[in-house]
Design an enzyme around this catalytic site. Structure first.
Site, mmCIF file in Angstrom:
data_model
loop_
_atom_site.group_PDB
_atom_site.id
_atom_site.type_symbol
_atom_site.label_atom_id
_atom_site.label_comp_id
_atom_site.label_asym_id
_atom_site.label_seq_id
_atom_site.Cartn_x
_atom_site.Cartn_y
_atom_site.Cartn_z
ATOM 1 C CG MET A 97 -70.907 30.309 -7.671
ATOM 2 S SD MET A 97 -72.045 29.360 -8.681
ATOM 3 C CE MET A 97 -73.034 30.650 -9.397
ATOM 4 C CB CYS A 98 -67.594 31.737 -13.316
ATOM 5 S SG CYS A 98 -66.984 30.038 -13.184
ATOM 6 N NE ARG A 99 -70.201 36.507 -10.661
ATOM 7 C CZ ARG A 99 -71.455 36.614 -10.198
ATOM 8 N NH1 ARG A 99 -71.971 37.814 -9.950
ATOM 9 N NH2 ARG A 99 -72.185 35.541 -10.004
ATOM 10 C CB VAL A 102 -63.037 35.853 -14.040
ATOM 11 C CG1 VAL A 102 -62.293 36.920 -14.834
ATOM 12 C CG2 VAL A 102 -64.299 36.445 -13.420
ATOM 13 C CG ASN A 143 -72.275 32.630 -12.988
ATOM 14 O OD1 ASN A 143 -71.702 32.151 -12.024
ATOM 15 N ND2 ASN A 143 -73.119 33.647 -12.893
#
Length: 282
Positions: free
Chosen positions: A1-3, A88, A115
């Site tokens: 996952m990401c932000r 990120v 994301n």
């Protein structure tokens, strides 16, 4: 996952959105509060922003964790913008590493981030990739699930779809191949479009508008976007539309309607075109 995070509003230094908030994107790279999958976002980062008088965004991307970049804090202190998209990365298993795989991806005026993940990548999603022309596959910026989703979105835009419709259709199509997490985020510097599908998404308005994976502070005004929802945001406010697996996305309201991806000098008459394949790479 990401932000990830997108902002539209008055001119701010990049650091006011990335470094200064108590739970800003830099902190979310190592201590996210709402992340449901994964714990650390250390597989790269990127920032895209729009300079005054230039519709085409600039990008700064790196393959390592955002906290390890010794130059970024100074850049973020002095570079100012009215529109930004930053992310990120926590890489999906099987996806390529490196700077080219870090969001935001770019084409013309658009910046894009994903994301989420396509579980079973890449084997399960071969048929999805096969829906693209071979030239589009060869032009992928990185061997990753996010780059594939970006190519699918651009292909839909070239058929004449509006951005909100194209985002929702891309999500619906990818969701057919498994339990995908498909929070997509796009800006053209004047508006924002996003989807909530499988992970958290929040927005806050006034002054300006922020759309983010999670709130970067505990202040008032944050609202969570329901799952399986299309968000369209612009100067006039935020509009939310449910994404029906079978039905078309609602038409974007004019007040929150993202613009085209073409550069101004090459743009055809309103409503007559979408980006050419040459626009698909930054």
């Amino acid at each position: 996952m990401c932000r990830h995070l997108a902002y539209l509003g008055g001119e701010l230094p990049l650091g006011a959105l990335l470094f200064d908030p108590p739970y800003g994107l830099v902190r979310q790279s190592w201590a996210p509060r709402r992340q449901r999958y994964g714990t650390v976002n250390a597989d790269g980062f990127g920032i895209g922003w729009y300079a005054p008088g230039d519709e085409r965004p600039a990008r700064y991307r790196r393959a390592g964790p955002i906290w390890a970049d010794e130059n970024l804090a100074d850049l973020a202190r002095v570079v100012r913008t009215r529109a930004l998209l930053a992310a990120v990365r926590s890489a999906t298993a099987g996806c390529a590493p490196g700077e080219a795989a870090a969001a935001p991806f770019a084409a013309g005026r658009l910046l894009f981030s994903h994301n989420g993940a396509l579980p079973g990548w890449p084997e399960r999603y071969g048929p999805l990739a096969a829906t693209l022309p071979p030239a589009d596959l060869m032009a992928l910026e990185a061997r990753s699930d996010s780059a594939l989703l970006w190519a699918l979105l651009l292909a839909r835009l070239r058929t004449g779809a509006e951005l909100g419709e194209a985002l929702a259709d891309t999500v619906r199509e990818a969701a057919k191949y498994g339990d995908a997490r498909l929070n997509l985020l796009v800006t053209d510097g004047t508006s924002i479009a996003a989807t909530a599908w499988g992970d958290t998404l929040f927005h806050r308005s006034g002054p300006g508008v922020v759309v983010a994976s999670e709130p970067y502070d505990d202040g008032p005004g944050w609202a969570e976007v329901p799952d399986r929802t299309l968000l369209l945001a612009g100067p006039a406010g935020v509009a939310l539309h449910p994404i029906d697996r079978a039905g078309p996305a609602p038409a974007a309201q004019e007040s929150a309607r993202p613009g085209r991806t073409e550069e101004e000098s090459d743009r055809p008459a309103p409503g007559s075109g979408r980006p050419t394949r040459e626009d698909d790479s930054p």
